[in-house]
Design an enzyme around this catalytic site. Structure first.
Site, PDB file in Angstrom:
ATOM      1  N   HIS A 136       6.873 -12.330  -0.513  1.00 30.24           N
ATOM      2  CA  HIS A 136       6.256 -12.550  -1.817  1.00 30.24           C
ATOM      3  C   HIS A 136       7.036 -13.609  -2.568  1.00 30.24           C
ATOM      4  CE1 HIS A 136       3.666  -8.920  -1.914  1.00 30.24           C
ATOM      5  NE2 HIS A 136       4.566  -8.474  -1.063  1.00 30.24           N
ATOM      6  N   HIS A 163       5.203  -4.968  -7.841  1.00 29.11           N
ATOM      7  CA  HIS A 163       4.717  -3.668  -7.379  1.00 29.11           C
ATOM      8  C   HIS A 163       5.445  -2.546  -8.117  1.00 29.11           C
ATOM      9  CE1 HIS A 163       3.930  -6.336  -3.902  1.00 29.11           C
ATOM     10  NE2 HIS A 163       2.850  -5.605  -3.765  1.00 29.11           N
ATOM     11  N   TYR A 208       6.316   0.194  -6.826  1.00 30.50           N
ATOM     12  CA  TYR A 208       7.345   0.787  -5.944  1.00 30.50           C
ATOM     13  C   TYR A 208       8.670   0.049  -6.010  1.00 30.50           C
ATOM     14  CZ  TYR A 208       6.000  -2.802  -2.491  1.00 30.50           C
ATOM     15  OH  TYR A 208       5.717  -3.991  -1.869  1.00 30.50           O
ATOM     16  N   ALA A 240      -2.941  -6.530   0.847  1.00 31.27           N
ATOM     17  CA  ALA A 240      -2.921  -6.053   2.232  1.00 31.27           C
ATOM     18  C   ALA A 240      -3.081  -4.545   2.161  1.00 31.27           C
ATOM     19  CB  ALA A 240      -1.594  -6.415   2.880  1.00 31.27           C
ATOM     20  N   MET A 280      -0.684  -0.269  -1.880  1.00 29.77           N
ATOM     21  CA  MET A 280       0.320   0.056  -2.912  1.00 29.77           C
ATOM     22  C   MET A 280       0.265  -0.879  -4.118  1.00 29.77           C
ATOM     23  SD  MET A 280       3.509   0.681  -0.331  1.00 29.77           S
ATOM     24  CE  MET A 280       3.281   1.540   1.233  1.00 29.77           C
ATOM     25  N   SER A 281      -0.915  -1.452  -4.368  1.00 32.65           N
ATOM     26  CA  SER A 281      -0.983  -2.421  -5.478  1.00 32.65           C
ATOM     27  C   SER A 281      -2.369  -2.419  -6.097  1.00 32.65           C
ATOM     28  CB  SER A 281      -0.647  -3.817  -4.946  1.00 32.65           C
ATOM     29  OG  SER A 281      -1.658  -4.274  -4.079  1.00 32.65           O
ATOM     30  N   ASN A 327      -3.599  -2.847   9.235  1.00 44.20           N
ATOM     31  CA  ASN A 327      -3.252  -1.757  10.168  1.00 44.20           C
ATOM     32  C   ASN A 327      -4.195  -0.583   9.917  1.00 44.20           C
ATOM     33  OD1 ASN A 327      -1.300  -1.725   7.633  1.00 44.20           O
ATOM     34  ND2 ASN A 327      -1.689   0.397   8.206  1.00 44.20           N
ATOM     35  N   HIS A 382       6.854  -3.897   8.368  1.00 43.18           N
ATOM     36  CA  HIS A 382       6.449  -4.882   7.373  1.00 43.18           C
ATOM     37  C   HIS A 382       6.108  -6.230   8.018  1.00 43.18           C
ATOM     38  CE1 HIS A 382       5.887  -6.259   3.323  1.00 43.18           C
ATOM     39  NE2 HIS A 382       6.764  -7.230   3.458  1.00 43.18           N
TER      40      HIS A 382
HETATM   41  N1  HPA Z   1      -0.539   1.974   3.564  1.00 39.20           N
HETATM   42  C1  HPA Z   1      -0.188   1.549   2.333  1.00 39.20           C
HETATM   43  N2  HPA Z   1      -0.066   0.278   2.041  1.00 39.20           N
HETATM   44  C2  HPA Z   1      -0.320  -0.637   2.984  1.00 39.20           C
HETATM   45  C3  HPA Z   1      -0.699  -0.251   4.270  1.00 39.20           C
HETATM   46  C4  HPA Z   1      -0.806   1.142   4.580  1.00 39.20           C
HETATM   47  O1  HPA Z   1      -1.148   1.547   5.703  1.00 39.20           O
HETATM   48  N3  HPA Z   1      -0.883  -1.397   4.982  1.00 39.20           N
HETATM   49  C5  HPA Z   1      -0.624  -2.427   4.132  1.00 39.20           C
HETATM   50  N4  HPA Z   1      -0.291  -1.967   2.925  1.00 39.20           N
END
Ligand code: HPA
Length: 268
Positions: free
Chosen positions: A57, A79, A81, A109, A207-208, A231, A243
């Site tokens: 990032h 984020h 987190y 993502a 997560m965003s 994924n 990651h």
């Molecule tokens: N979970 C949460 N956040 C993500 C994922 C996931 O599988 N892949 C990319 N960001």
């Protein structure tokens, strides 16, 4: 504070008045490189602006032209987190509002919750589930930006979504559509959580995005959102998370997403 930051940014971007802001997620920073006549402003150089710490990032604003239109791009987001206060995200969006931004394109993502939406897919976000336990709109409400109790029935603007779908068709890009569920992170989900989220009606997990969208809708900015599927959710197939893999899969779909976003900006 918001006006001060907006003034600072205005002083750097001369007479460009962007109507559209784009937030680039993990591995999607490439679109930022395509902006013409760019002015770069590192977040860390903007007094009072929050900045990001995750690898992959970049932390800067890019103001310039895309398809002849003036745009403001966030290359790298913050984020929750990372430990940022949700209020930091509200501040960013309210700065955008002060700058005159009318439309926000958010990208991220995400993990797929559907076997027929494999890694490398692009999902148009139809709606979201805020499972993060956080909300940047908590706290005193400034009525100058929006109402105390904002409604979320058209959070992901329906006519923007129709336009995105018709562009995808024209460009021969497969575009899924679904519900994005936000977790706080930073851990990937357990297999039990993934099964629970499928039952809740989510199609992708990440997560965003949700905090930005809540603030944008609150202050009357139209939102268009895309997830790049990197994924499958934990336990759906034999796989491990890392990651680096997230960033690799994002690359595959990023080229198509870039095309979609460019066409949308051109037509909008
Ligand atoms: N979970 C949460 N956040 C993500 C994922 C996931 O599988 N892949 C990319 N960001």
């Amino acid at each position: 504070m918001i006006e001060k930051i907006a003034d600072f940014i205005r002083s750097k971007i001369h007479n460009e008045i962007p109507e559209t802001a784009i937030i680039l997620g993990s591995g999607l920073g490439g679109l930022g490189e395509e902006i013409e006549n760019p002015v770069y402003i590192d977040y860390k150089d903007i007094p009072g602006f929050p900045h990001s710490t995750v690898s992959g990032h970049k932390g800067r604003l890019i103001v310039g032209r895309l398809e002849g239109k003036s745009v403001l791009c966030m290359q790298g987001r913050v984020h929750l987190y990372e430990g940022h206060d949700p209020a930091s995200i509200k501040l960013i969006i309210e700065v955008f509002k002060s700058l005159g931004i009318k439309n926000l394109i958010v990208t991220n993502a995400a993990g797929s919750l559907k076997l027929d939406m494999p890694p490398g897919s692009i999902m148009l976000i139809k709606d979201h589930i805020n499972f993060s336990g956080r909300n940047p709109l908590v706290g005193p409400n400034d009525e100058n930006y929006g109402p105390r109790f904002p409604v979320m029935n058209n959070a992901y603007n329906a006519s923007f979504r129709e336009k995105a779908k018709s562009i995808a068709k024209q460009q021969n890009i497969t575009l899924h559509e679904g519900v994005y569920l936000m977790v706080l992170g930073p851990n990937f989900e357990t297999a039990a959580e993934i099964r629970a989220f499928q039952i809740l009606g989510a199609d992708a997990v990440g997560m965003s995005t949700v905090p930005e969208v809540l603030c944008a809708v609150h202050c009357g900015i139209n939102v268009l959102g895309f997830s790049v599927i990197t994924n499958y959710g934990t336990g759906m197939i034999e796989q491990t998370h890392d990651h680096a893999e997230t960033l690799r899969q994002a690359d595959l779909a990023a080229a198509n997403l870039t095309k979609l976003v460019r066409c949308f900006i051109k037509e909008n």
